[in-house]
Structure formats: C-alpha cells, structure tokens
Design a protein around this motif. Structure first.
Motif, PDB file in Angstrom:
ATOM      1  N   MET A   1      14.751   6.683 -12.101  1.00 54.45           N
ATOM      2  CA  MET A   1      13.989   6.958 -13.313  1.00 54.45           C
ATOM      3  C   MET A   1      13.042   5.797 -13.621  1.00 54.45           C
ATOM      4  O   MET A   1      11.876   5.996 -13.986  1.00 54.45           O
ATOM      5  N   ALA A   2      13.553   4.580 -13.440  1.00 54.81           N
ATOM      6  CA  ALA A   2      12.707   3.402 -13.654  1.00 54.81           C
ATOM      7  C   ALA A   2      11.586   3.341 -12.619  1.00 54.81           C
ATOM      8  O   ALA A   2      10.458   2.939 -12.937  1.00 54.81           O
ATOM      9  N   GLU A   3      11.875   3.760 -11.377  1.00 58.00           N
ATOM     10  CA  GLU A   3      10.852   3.762 -10.334  1.00 58.00           C
ATOM     11  C   GLU A   3       9.737   4.752 -10.664  1.00 58.00           C
ATOM     12  O   GLU A   3       8.557   4.467 -10.435  1.00 58.00           O
ATOM     13  N   TYR A   4      10.115   5.901 -11.198  1.00 61.57           N
ATOM     14  CA  TYR A   4       9.101   6.900 -11.544  1.00 61.57           C
ATOM     15  C   TYR A   4       8.235   6.411 -12.708  1.00 61.57           C
ATOM     16  O   TYR A   4       7.013   6.611 -12.719  1.00 61.57           O
ATOM     17  N   ASN A   5       8.853   5.774 -13.676  1.00 58.79           N
ATOM     18  CA  ASN A   5       8.080   5.205 -14.782  1.00 58.79           C
ATOM     19  C   ASN A   5       7.142   4.113 -14.280  1.00 58.79           C
ATOM     20  O   ASN A   5       6.014   3.963 -14.767  1.00 58.79           O
ATOM     21  N   LEU A   6       7.604   3.356 -13.287  1.00 56.08           N
ATOM     22  CA  LEU A   6       6.765   2.310 -12.707  1.00 56.08           C
ATOM     23  C   LEU A   6       5.590   2.916 -11.944  1.00 56.08           C
ATOM     24  O   LEU A   6       4.482   2.367 -11.957  1.00 56.08           O
ATOM     25  N   LEU A   7       5.831   4.050 -11.294  1.00 56.38           N
ATOM     26  CA  LEU A   7       4.759   4.731 -10.565  1.00 56.38           C
ATOM     27  C   LEU A   7       3.632   5.140 -11.505  1.00 56.38           C
ATOM     28  O   LEU A   7       2.448   5.031 -11.152  1.00 56.38           O
ATOM     29  N   MET A   8       3.971   5.578 -12.690  1.00 49.77           N
ATOM     30  CA  MET A   8       2.954   6.052 -13.635  1.00 49.77           C
ATOM     31  C   MET A   8       2.118   4.913 -14.212  1.00 49.77           C
ATOM     32  O   MET A   8       1.064   5.157 -14.798  1.00 49.77           O
ATOM     33  N   THR A   9       2.573   3.676 -14.063  1.00 46.87           N
ATOM     34  CA  THR A   9       1.810   2.536 -14.580  1.00 46.87           C
ATOM     35  C   THR A   9       0.922   1.902 -13.513  1.00 46.87           C
ATOM     36  O   THR A   9       0.172   0.980 -13.827  1.00 46.87           O
ATOM     37  N   HIS A  10       1.024   2.375 -12.260  1.00 48.05           N
ATOM     38  CA  HIS A  10       0.211   1.824 -11.179  1.00 48.05           C
ATOM     39  C   HIS A  10      -0.790   2.874 -10.697  1.00 48.05           C
ATOM     40  O   HIS A  10      -0.501   4.066 -10.678  1.00 48.05           O
TER      41      HIS A  10
ATOM     42  N   CYS B   1      -3.080  10.665  -5.451  1.00 56.15           N
ATOM     43  CA  CYS B   1      -1.680  10.882  -5.091  1.00 56.15           C
ATOM     44  C   CYS B   1      -0.921  11.388  -6.306  1.00 56.15           C
ATOM     45  O   CYS B   1      -0.977  10.793  -7.379  1.00 56.15           O
ATOM     46  N   TYR B   2      -0.210  12.490  -6.113  1.00 54.40           N
ATOM     47  CA  TYR B   2       0.583  13.085  -7.186  1.00 54.40           C
ATOM     48  C   TYR B   2       1.996  13.325  -6.652  1.00 54.40           C
ATOM     49  O   TYR B   2       2.165  13.873  -5.555  1.00 54.40           O
ATOM     50  N   ALA B   3       2.986  12.924  -7.423  1.00 52.77           N
ATOM     51  CA  ALA B   3       4.377  13.060  -6.994  1.00 52.77           C
ATOM     52  C   ALA B   3       5.255  13.328  -8.200  1.00 52.77           C
ATOM     53  O   ALA B   3       4.956  12.879  -9.315  1.00 52.77           O
ATOM     54  N   ILE B   4       6.342  14.048  -7.960  1.00 49.41           N
ATOM     55  CA  ILE B   4       7.300  14.357  -9.018  1.00 49.41           C
ATOM     56  C   ILE B   4       8.677  14.529  -8.384  1.00 49.41           C
ATOM     57  O   ILE B   4       8.805  15.122  -7.303  1.00 49.41           O
ATOM     58  N   PRO B   5       9.727  13.984  -9.004  1.00 52.25           N
ATOM     59  CA  PRO B   5      11.084  14.162  -8.462  1.00 52.25           C
ATOM     60  C   PRO B   5      11.508  15.629  -8.497  1.00 52.25           C
ATOM     61  O   PRO B   5      11.106  16.388  -9.379  1.00 52.25           O
ATOM     62  N   SER B   6      12.306  16.002  -7.541  1.00 54.83           N
ATOM     63  CA  SER B   6      12.829  17.363  -7.488  1.00 54.83           C
ATOM     64  C   SER B   6      13.724  17.630  -8.687  1.00 54.83           C
ATOM     65  O   SER B   6      14.386  16.726  -9.207  1.00 54.83           O
ATOM     66  N   ALA B   7      13.766  18.887  -9.126  1.00 58.58           N
ATOM     67  CA  ALA B   7      14.665  19.275 -10.212  1.00 58.58           C
ATOM     68  C   ALA B   7      16.091  19.433  -9.723  1.00 58.58           C
ATOM     69  O   ALA B   7      17.022  19.494 -10.527  1.00 58.58           O
TER      70      ALA B   7
ATOM     71  N   TRP C   1       6.375   3.286  -5.492  1.00 60.91           N
ATOM     72  CA  TRP C   1       4.937   3.438  -5.650  1.00 60.91           C
ATOM     73  C   TRP C   1       4.182   2.742  -4.516  1.00 60.91           C
ATOM     74  O   TRP C   1       3.083   3.168  -4.131  1.00 60.91           O
ATOM     75  N   GLN C   2       4.772   1.688  -3.941  1.00 60.31           N
ATOM     76  CA  GLN C   2       4.145   1.010  -2.815  1.00 60.31           C
ATOM     77  C   GLN C   2       4.157   1.883  -1.564  1.00 60.31           C
ATOM     78  O   GLN C   2       3.217   1.849  -0.762  1.00 60.31           O
ATOM     79  N   VAL C   3       5.220   2.679  -1.399  1.00 62.04           N
ATOM     80  CA  VAL C   3       5.287   3.601  -0.264  1.00 62.04           C
ATOM     81  C   VAL C   3       4.189   4.658  -0.377  1.00 62.04           C
ATOM     82  O   VAL C   3       3.512   4.994   0.602  1.00 62.04           O
ATOM     83  N   LEU C   4       3.996   5.185  -1.578  1.00 62.50           N
ATOM     84  CA  LEU C   4       2.956   6.191  -1.784  1.00 62.50           C
ATOM     85  C   LEU C   4       1.569   5.600  -1.600  1.00 62.50           C
ATOM     86  O   LEU C   4       0.668   6.258  -1.054  1.00 62.50           O
ATOM     87  N   LEU C   5       1.383   4.387  -2.048  1.00 65.16           N
ATOM     88  CA  LEU C   5       0.084   3.726  -1.869  1.00 65.16           C
ATOM     89  C   LEU C   5      -0.191   3.473  -0.395  1.00 65.16           C
ATOM     90  O   LEU C   5      -1.327   3.621   0.073  1.00 65.16           O
ATOM     91  N   TYR C   6       0.850   3.126   0.358  1.00 66.07           N
ATOM     92  CA  TYR C   6       0.702   2.941   1.800  1.00 66.07           C
ATOM     93  C   TYR C   6       0.340   4.259   2.484  1.00 66.07           C
ATOM     94  O   TYR C   6      -0.533   4.293   3.370  1.00 66.07           O
TER      95      TYR C   6
END
Length: 288
Positions: free
Chosen positions: A79-88, A93-99, A174-179
């Motif tokens: 959850m913290a990683e996803y919040n961090l993704l939204m600040t970078h 690139c668009y991503a969302i955790p599975s339900a 978020w670094q993986v997605l940026l890569y």
C-alpha cells in the motif's frame, strides 16, 4: 487434700498461660529459608516431549523468514509502495493492484516517442510473497514484444538487469515501472534476451524498424480485443462513445486544479488526438 488440689489448679493455670510451642520443620538440604526452590529436573521422557514440540514449532515457521504478521506487513508495505508510485512521475505508465491479490499489479505503457511510438503495451507485474525481502518483481507483457530485453517466447522483461539484487532500503516498485518505460526509449543490446532483435538493431537498423512497426501495430490490435478476466481492477479500453464519455469529458474540461497540487504540476489539461497516442495540452485559462 486441699494442698494437692491447689497445686493441681496452679499447674493447670501455668499450662494455659505458657502453651508449648510446636517444633519448626527442618529445612531441606541445600535450601535456605525464604528462598524459592528451582523446579525439579524433568525426566528423560519429558525432555524428549519438549524437544519434539520445539521442533514442530520451528517447522511451522514460514521458510521465507516472515512471522505471523508477515501477510499483514506485506499488504501494508505494498500500500505504501502504491502511494509512493503516485507521487513520482512515470509518464505514459498506468498501474493498479489487482482486486484479488496485492501481489499482482495490472499495467499499461503508452510509448509517445522514439522507435516504439504509439505502442500500447499491457503488462502484469508480479511481486514476490516475501516482499520486500525477496527477489525483484517480474514484469511480463501480454504478448512477446520485439525488443532485445524481452523474451521472445514468454514476453518477460529482463528486470534483473537493472535490479540484480533487490535492496528493500533503496529499491521501489515505481523504479521498476520507470525502467520498463525507459527500455523503449534507450535500447540496450548487451547480453540480450532476444538475440535476433539485438542483432538487427546493431547491424540492420531498417529491418529492426520494420519489426518494431509490426509490434506496435499488434499492440493496437490487442487493445481492441476484449479482456478475459474476473478481476474488476484490470485495465479495459473501449472505443469513444459520446453517449457514455461525453459527460465525463465535460467534467474533465471544467475541472479546476489546485495551484498547491503536490509535485509541482502546473495546472492544465491534456488529452490524446483521436486515432493516435500523441498528446497535446493547454494551460487552464483560469490559472494562466
């Protein structure tokens, strides 16, 4: 007679006033009065039973090193990683955790410049169960993208090239997605996963461009195909339908962005031209 009775009564009074004290219990050997005694040494059978119980508890501990709160900690961390993704910033690139599970993220990459321009690449990001103590996440495209760093059979991107050892104190999702985004703009052919693509890029640039064009065209066709998944969080794209999207578009056009928006983003509007992924934008007239 009187003397004997008097003597007997006096002896009786003497016994009542001075009762005889009972003797104190004899302390056991090696102990001192007022101190607690150690429990007795367990019998050999009891020792074997205790050792068996300890071994059974050790076998029940997860091999990934997590404790009983491991799953809760992992979900909190993601959850913290996803919040961090939204600040970078990770443009396109668009991503969302599975339900269904937080260990799988659905995503899509829009490539806006370079050889892969107008490419639309779906992917699935799979995160290890012992995150962040395990290996780096894996990223697999929905089809084998023609690229030197993408496996031509499975469609998996060589993420370990950038993260040979996952360090939980410095590495983030978020670094993986940026890569994953950057590999389409800056192509590296060293130690490729697709040797054919690497050879064409180094020796036959025009042939490489033709193969890339095929991949880009295929990616657009894949986006028009219906997605077969029970996951409500999977990203779906539908053709523009004014009866469905016009009201939402008007709200977006009239939306006011706060000038104090975090990240220093300048207020404005942006959208894509019909039939392409080329973006254009204008500043919000109310804040210009």
């Amino acid at each position: 007679m009187e003397n004997s009775e008097t003597s007997s009564s006096s002896e009786s009074r003497s016994d009542d006033s001075n009762p005889v004290k009972e003797p104190l219990p004899t302390p056991t050997r090696g102990s001192k009065e007022g101190r607690r005694q150690l429990p007795p040494i367990p019998s050999p059978d009891t020792q074997l039973a205790m050792a068996s119980e300890i071994k059974q508890r050790q076998n029940n501990v997860p091999k990934d090193g997590s404790n009983g709160h491991g799953q809760l900690f992992t979900e909190y961390k993601l959850m913290a990683e996803y919040n961090l993704l939204m600040t970078h910033k990770c443009p396109g690139c668009y991503a969302i955790p599975s339900a269904l599970t937080p260990l799988i993220w659905h995503g899509v990459l829009f490539i806006r410049q370079g050889m892969y321009q107008e490419g639309i690449f779906r992917f699935i990001l799979t995160i290890p169960e012992n995150f962040p103590d395990g290996d780096c996440p894996s990223l697999v495209f929905s089809f084998p993208v023609f690229h030197p760093l993408v496996d031509s059979t499975t469609g998996e991107l060589d993420v370990k090239r950038a993260f040979p050892k996952w360090r939980k104190s410095t590495n983030h999702i978020w670094q993986v997605l940026l890569y994953a985004r950057r590999v389409f703009y800056k192509i590296d052919t060293k130690l490729p996963w697709n040797k054919e693509a690497a050879a064409l890029y180094d020796n036959e640039p025009e042939a490489f461009r033709k193969e890339v064009l095929k991949t880009v065209t295929l990616s657009k066709e894949k986006m028009e195909e219906p997605v077969k998944s029970d996951d409500p969080h999977i990203l779906r794209f539908n053709p523009l339908d004014p009866s469905v999207h016009e009201e939402v578009r008007k709200k977006m056009m009239s939306m006011q962005v706060s000038p104090n928006e975090p990240g220093g983003v300048k207020p404005g509007l942006s959208w894509m031209k019909p039939g392409s992924v080329q973006i254009f934008a204008r500043e919000d007239s109310a804040n210009a």
